[in-house]
Scaffold this active site. Sequence first.
Site, short mmCIF file in Angstrom:
data_model
loop_
_atom_site.label_atom_id
_atom_site.label_comp_id
_atom_site.label_asym_id
_atom_site.label_seq_id
_atom_site.Cartn_x
_atom_site.Cartn_y
_atom_site.Cartn_z
N LYS A 238 -2.71 -1.60 15.65
CA LYS A 238 -2.21 -0.76 16.75
C LYS A 238 -3.28 -0.61 17.80
O LYS A 238 -4.46 -0.53 17.48
CB LYS A 238 -1.93 0.65 16.20
N LYS B 158 -5.41 10.80 0.75
CA LYS B 158 -5.55 9.47 1.36
C LYS B 158 -6.83 8.86 0.79
O LYS B 158 -7.92 9.38 1.01
CB LYS B 158 -5.63 9.61 2.88
N GLU C 221 0.84 -1.21 0.00
CA GLU C 221 0.00 0.00 0.00
C GLU C 221 0.87 1.26 0.00
O GLU C 221 2.08 1.20 0.27
CB GLU C 221 -0.93 0.01 1.22
N VAL D 197 -5.40 0.27 3.18
CA VAL D 197 -5.61 -1.18 3.10
C VAL D 197 -6.84 -1.48 2.24
O VAL D 197 -6.80 -2.32 1.34
CB VAL D 197 -5.75 -1.80 4.51
N SER E 214 -12.93 1.82 10.54
CA SER E 214 -12.23 1.89 9.26
C SER E 214 -12.95 1.10 8.17
O SER E 214 -13.46 0.00 8.40
CB SER E 214 -10.82 1.32 9.41
N ALA E 215 -12.95 1.68 6.97
CA ALA E 215 -13.50 0.98 5.79
C ALA E 215 -12.68 -0.28 5.47
O ALA E 215 -13.14 -1.13 4.70
CB ALA E 215 -13.52 1.92 4.60
N ASP E 216 -11.50 -0.38 6.05
CA ASP E 216 -10.68 -1.60 5.85
C ASP E 216 -11.47 -2.85 6.25
O ASP E 216 -11.34 -3.91 5.63
CB ASP E 216 -9.40 -1.56 6.70
N ASP F 37 -16.47 5.76 14.49
CA ASP F 37 -15.27 5.70 13.65
C ASP F 37 -14.80 4.26 13.51
O ASP F 37 -14.16 3.70 14.41
CB ASP F 37 -14.16 6.58 14.25
N1 PSU Z 1 -2.32 1.62 10.73
C1 PSU Z 1 -0.99 1.73 10.84
N2 PSU Z 1 -0.30 2.39 9.86
C2 PSU Z 1 -0.92 2.92 8.76
C3 PSU Z 1 -2.35 2.76 8.66
C4 PSU Z 1 -2.99 2.12 9.66
O1 PSU Z 1 -0.42 1.26 11.81
O2 PSU Z 1 -0.25 3.52 7.91
C5 PSU Z 1 -3.06 3.31 7.43
C6 PSU Z 1 -3.41 2.17 6.46
O3 PSU Z 1 -3.32 2.66 5.14
C7 PSU Z 1 -4.86 1.86 6.81
C8 PSU Z 1 -5.36 3.26 7.11
O4 PSU Z 1 -5.58 1.24 5.76
O5 PSU Z 1 -4.31 3.87 7.82
C9 PSU Z 1 -6.65 3.24 7.90
O6 PSU Z 1 -7.18 4.51 7.94
P1 PSU Z 1 -8.67 4.72 8.49
O7 PSU Z 1 -8.60 4.36 9.94
O8 PSU Z 1 -8.95 6.16 8.25
O9 PSU Z 1 -9.55 3.80 7.68
MN MN Z 2 -12.01 6.34 10.35
#
Ligand code: PSU
Ligand code: MN
Length: 303
Positions: free
Chosen positions: A159, A86, A25, A106, A140-142, A138
């Site tokens: 994390k 992003k 990624e 991701v 993540s879309a992941d 909140d």
């Molecule tokens: N967690 C990490 N390092 C990162 C990310 C997450 O420890 O760089 C990044 C990845 O690209 C992950 C994104 O897909 O943050 C998730 O963002 P969000 O929570 O906004 O979906």
């Molecule tokens: Mn988010």
Amino acid sequence: MKQYIEFSKEVAQAKADKKPIVALESTIISHGMPYPQNVQMATAVENIIRDYGAIPATIALIDGKIKIGLENDELELLAKSDNVAKVSRRDFAEVIATKQIGATTVASTMMSAELAEIQFFVTGGIGGVHKGAENTMDISADLEELGKTNVTVICAGAKSILDLPKTMEYLETKGVPVIGYQTDELPAFFTRQSGIKLNSFSETPYNIAHICKVKNDLNIEGGVVIANPVPKEHELPKSYIDGIIEEAVKEAETQGISGKDSTPFLLGKIVEKSEGKSLNTNIKLVENNAVLGAKIAVAFNKL
Ligand code: PSU
Ligand code: MN
């Protein structure tokens, strides 16, 4: 869809030769680490994947194309520029239509890898259910992507900026296998342990490749998470890093950080507060994931 995909020479050749390919990624580069460590990490990780017999394909959106495999100047651009969007699933079409530079998360790396028919994807950590999600929503879309897109993500868990038990419940609901590599406990990114037991674990890259093959044969939709603990010698003390994370989460709350800014804000604060210690661990664990990802891709290719 294929009109939007552009393979690098190296990846196109690997496809033609039916070599194992590992996706990477780019949000981890643009929004996950500071310059120049980010571009050094990206280059080192690509080389590790080559050393272990696979071809790396770092993914980003550039000039209205989904780039599968980046040239050095493109990596540098993602690492250095302040104008990199992003891109998660929500932003994907718009960033391509408007020809912005987009770093894939991701979720959007999984979308791109599936389009490009790449099964394995190495990163640091996945997004998940944030602490306080019962109020902020909140998530993540992941996690939704993992529920529907057939790509295997090799990571060091997630994390503890996230609510790990809720993240695991969400993945269970979505039917996503989380397989520990040589561990039966979910690793928590900076630390090898989280206190959360896993249902599945594998001892070898071959066993993981085999599970992925059977899942394909059965046409079971969705992703797989391979949870690979940070090497012992690079692990951070749990109480130390948890203290820093707690401070970072509080600051995000006070400053009203939300939406797509919240993860990059927290990652940046953790690097700042740990005076780079977390960054070193972060780099080491991604490198460790690259070794495993390449081994799994190589094993899968032989099945
Ligand atoms: N967690 C990490 N390092 C990162 C990310 C997450 O420890 O760089 C990044 C990845 O690209 C992950 C994104 O897909 O943050 C998730 O963002 P969000 O929570 O906004 O979906
Ligand atoms: Mn988010």
